[in-house]
Design a protein around this motif. Structure first.
Motif, mmCIF file in Angstrom:
data_model
loop_
_atom_site.group_PDB
_atom_site.id
_atom_site.type_symbol
_atom_site.label_atom_id
_atom_site.label_comp_id
_atom_site.label_asym_id
_atom_site.label_seq_id
_atom_site.Cartn_x
_atom_site.Cartn_y
_atom_site.Cartn_z
ATOM 1 N N ILE A 184 4.604 -4.000 8.347
ATOM 2 C CA ILE A 184 5.909 -3.724 7.236
ATOM 3 C C ILE A 184 5.775 -4.803 6.261
ATOM 4 C CG2 ILE A 184 8.044 -3.733 6.945
ATOM 5 C CD1 ILE A 184 8.353 -2.485 9.749
ATOM 6 N N LEU A 185 5.456 -6.192 6.710
ATOM 7 C CA LEU A 185 5.292 -7.121 5.887
ATOM 8 C C LEU A 185 4.207 -7.193 5.011
ATOM 9 C CD1 LEU A 185 6.502 -10.038 8.336
ATOM 10 C CD2 LEU A 185 8.117 -9.020 6.326
ATOM 11 N N ARG A 186 3.205 -6.793 5.364
ATOM 12 C CA ARG A 186 2.005 -6.682 4.662
ATOM 13 C C ARG A 186 1.783 -5.573 3.618
ATOM 14 N NH1 ARG A 186 -0.972 -9.112 2.446
ATOM 15 N NH2 ARG A 186 -3.154 -8.954 3.070
ATOM 16 N N ASP A 187 1.932 -4.448 4.485
ATOM 17 C CA ASP A 187 1.356 -3.040 3.628
ATOM 18 C C ASP A 187 2.737 -2.340 2.902
ATOM 19 O OD1 ASP A 187 -1.069 -3.396 4.099
ATOM 20 O OD2 ASP A 187 -1.323 -1.745 5.626
ATOM 21 N N ARG B 163 0.771 -1.205 0.073
ATOM 22 C CA ARG B 163 -0.018 -0.030 0.092
ATOM 23 C C ARG B 163 0.854 1.222 0.195
ATOM 24 N NH1 ARG B 163 -4.960 -0.671 4.144
ATOM 25 N NH2 ARG B 163 -4.985 1.092 3.673
ATOM 26 N N TYR B 164 2.268 1.100 0.117
ATOM 27 C CA TYR B 164 2.937 2.574 0.382
ATOM 28 C C TYR B 164 3.945 2.339 -0.936
ATOM 29 C CZ TYR B 164 1.233 2.806 4.727
ATOM 30 O OH TYR B 164 0.233 3.013 5.935
ATOM 31 N N PRO C 115 2.050 -11.830 0.880
ATOM 32 C CA PRO C 115 0.598 -12.663 1.272
ATOM 33 C C PRO C 115 0.449 -12.872 2.803
ATOM 34 C CG PRO C 115 1.726 -13.692 -0.616
ATOM 35 C CD PRO C 115 2.658 -12.855 0.262
ATOM 36 N N ALA C 116 -0.742 -12.677 3.337
ATOM 37 C CA ALA C 116 -1.121 -12.983 4.505
ATOM 38 C C ALA C 116 -0.596 -14.173 5.218
ATOM 39 C CB ALA C 116 -2.531 -12.692 4.845
ATOM 40 N N SER C 117 -0.909 -15.252 4.231
ATOM 41 C CA SER C 117 -0.358 -16.664 4.619
ATOM 42 C C SER C 117 1.007 -16.520 4.941
ATOM 43 C CB SER C 117 -0.816 -17.500 3.438
ATOM 44 O OG SER C 117 -0.468 -17.165 2.348
ATOM 45 N N ARG D 232 -3.062 -0.548 11.291
ATOM 46 C CA ARG D 232 -3.501 0.561 10.376
ATOM 47 C C ARG D 232 -4.442 1.567 11.231
ATOM 48 N NH1 ARG D 232 -5.799 -3.345 5.562
ATOM 49 N NH2 ARG D 232 -3.749 -3.634 4.630
ATOM 50 N N ALA D 233 -5.125 1.146 12.177
ATOM 51 C CA ALA D 233 -5.829 2.125 12.723
ATOM 52 C C ALA D 233 -4.865 3.161 13.794
ATOM 53 C CB ALA D 233 -7.026 1.483 13.828
#
Length: 339
Positions: free
Chosen positions: A163-166, A136-137, A171-173, A194-195
């Motif tokens: 960091i690993l996801r966004d 996302r970044y 992948p989440a898995s 995120r919140a």
């Protein structure tokens, strides 16, 4: 390609150091940046990277190939950083120690005091890395001081997941496998992270984007900043700042927000008769300057490193770091008198 990779792994498992270097060297820079995002400290990231390489060398026999070598290395690096965050005491805040200078009352006391900058010279090849489709970044945004500072307010597990996801788009898995947890746990941690980031938007959020690197606009701001600082011209300096400019000085907890109070802070420095020479460099994708205090004999002694955040044609943030950060940027501790 796969056969040559398998051959390198086989040789490395047999103790071939050259083969191990060939396997891991392409990933070292991006792993160091990953550790930096996790820890917010250049030196801690260096240490975590070395620990990662040693752990990978010792544990290569356990690499089963079900995940890619890159994913496996990220798993090791992430868990090394989590161990650092959970066990070792982070660098404590320090007290104001400039004799003859009384700073104005701070706007607030910062909670993130262990932050260090990252030299742009080490970013080559480190942020142009393959990202997953769910990242996302932008990679340049995700190395900025504002973003790295915001990350440090997250609990360790949430920090790693975000960091690993966004940032990297794993992948989440895969993230669940890296952290030895469940998919639901990863999703929950990411939602909370995120919140928290959304609530803790940096003061520069909503500003105009910075000008392009080395563009005429950036060059003009840099030249104006250097001239104002070296001539102790507070009015010229204030004219370069946004109304809500933010100044911090890790590991000092003092933080200032607003053009007037930042101007008063800089004025207190200049009014004490302190004069400086600035040496340009770059940190975290942003203009930076080694600051050298000019002694009566003309010798210039390194006192710190400033990183400035730009918004449009103004400066929206200034971050001052200790002189221990000069060395990672290839800057000397002192300079001879100017001819």
């Amino acid at each position: 390609m796969e056969s040559s990779r398998a051959d390198l792994i086989s040789r490395a498992r047999a103790g071939d150091d050259d083969a191990f270097q060939a396997l891991t060297e392409p990933h070292r820079r991006e792993l160091q940046v990953h550790c930096y995002r996790m820890l917010g400290s250049f030196q801690d990231a260096e240490d975590a990277l070395q620990d990662t390489v040693v752990a990978a060398w010792r544990g290569l026999s356990g690499f089963d190939g079900r995940a890619s070598l890159r994913t496996w290395l990220y798993r090791i690096a992430t868990n090394r950083c989590l161990s650092t965050l959970r066990s070792a005491a982070r660098r404590p805040a320090t007290a104001w120690d400039i004799p003859g200078v009384e700073p104005p009352e701070p706007t607030r006391l910062g909670e993130v005091v262990w932050l260090e900058p990252y030299p742009d010279t080490l970013l080559d090849g480190a942020i142009q890395v393959p990202l997953g489709p769910e990242a996302r970044y932008e990679q340049t945004e995700s190395i900025s001081l504002a973003f790295v500072t915001a990350l440090q307010a997250l609990p360790p597990r949430q920090l790693a997941v975000l960091i690993l996801r966004d940032v990297l788009g794993f992948p989440a898995s895969e993230v669940a496998g890296m952290l030895d947890t469940t998919l639901d746990s990863v999703k929950s941690a990411l939602k909370r992270a995120r919140a928290t980031l959304q609530r803790n938007q940096p003061p520069s959020a909503g500003h105009e984007p910075p000008p392009a690197t080395a563009s005429p606009t950036e060059n003009a701001i840099v030249a104006g900043f250097v001239h104002a600082w070296e001539t102790a011209d507070v009015d010229a300096l204030v004219a370069l700042l946004t109304d809500d400019v933010f100044m911090s000085m890790p590991p000092l907890p003092l933080e200032y927000q607003g053009r007037d109070v930042v101007g008063r802070f800089c004025g207190a420095i200049f009014d004490a008769g302190r004069r400086f020479a600035l040496v340009p460099t770059r940190a975290n994708g942003q203009p930076a300057f080694g600051a050298y205090l000019i002694a009566p004999n003309g010798v210039r002694h390194g006192t710190g490193l400033y990183v400035v955040t730009l918004a449009g044609d103004r400066i929206s943030a200034m971050t001052r770091f200790e002189n221990s950060m000069l060395s990672p940027f290839g800057l000397p501790r002192s300079l001879p008198p100017q001819a």
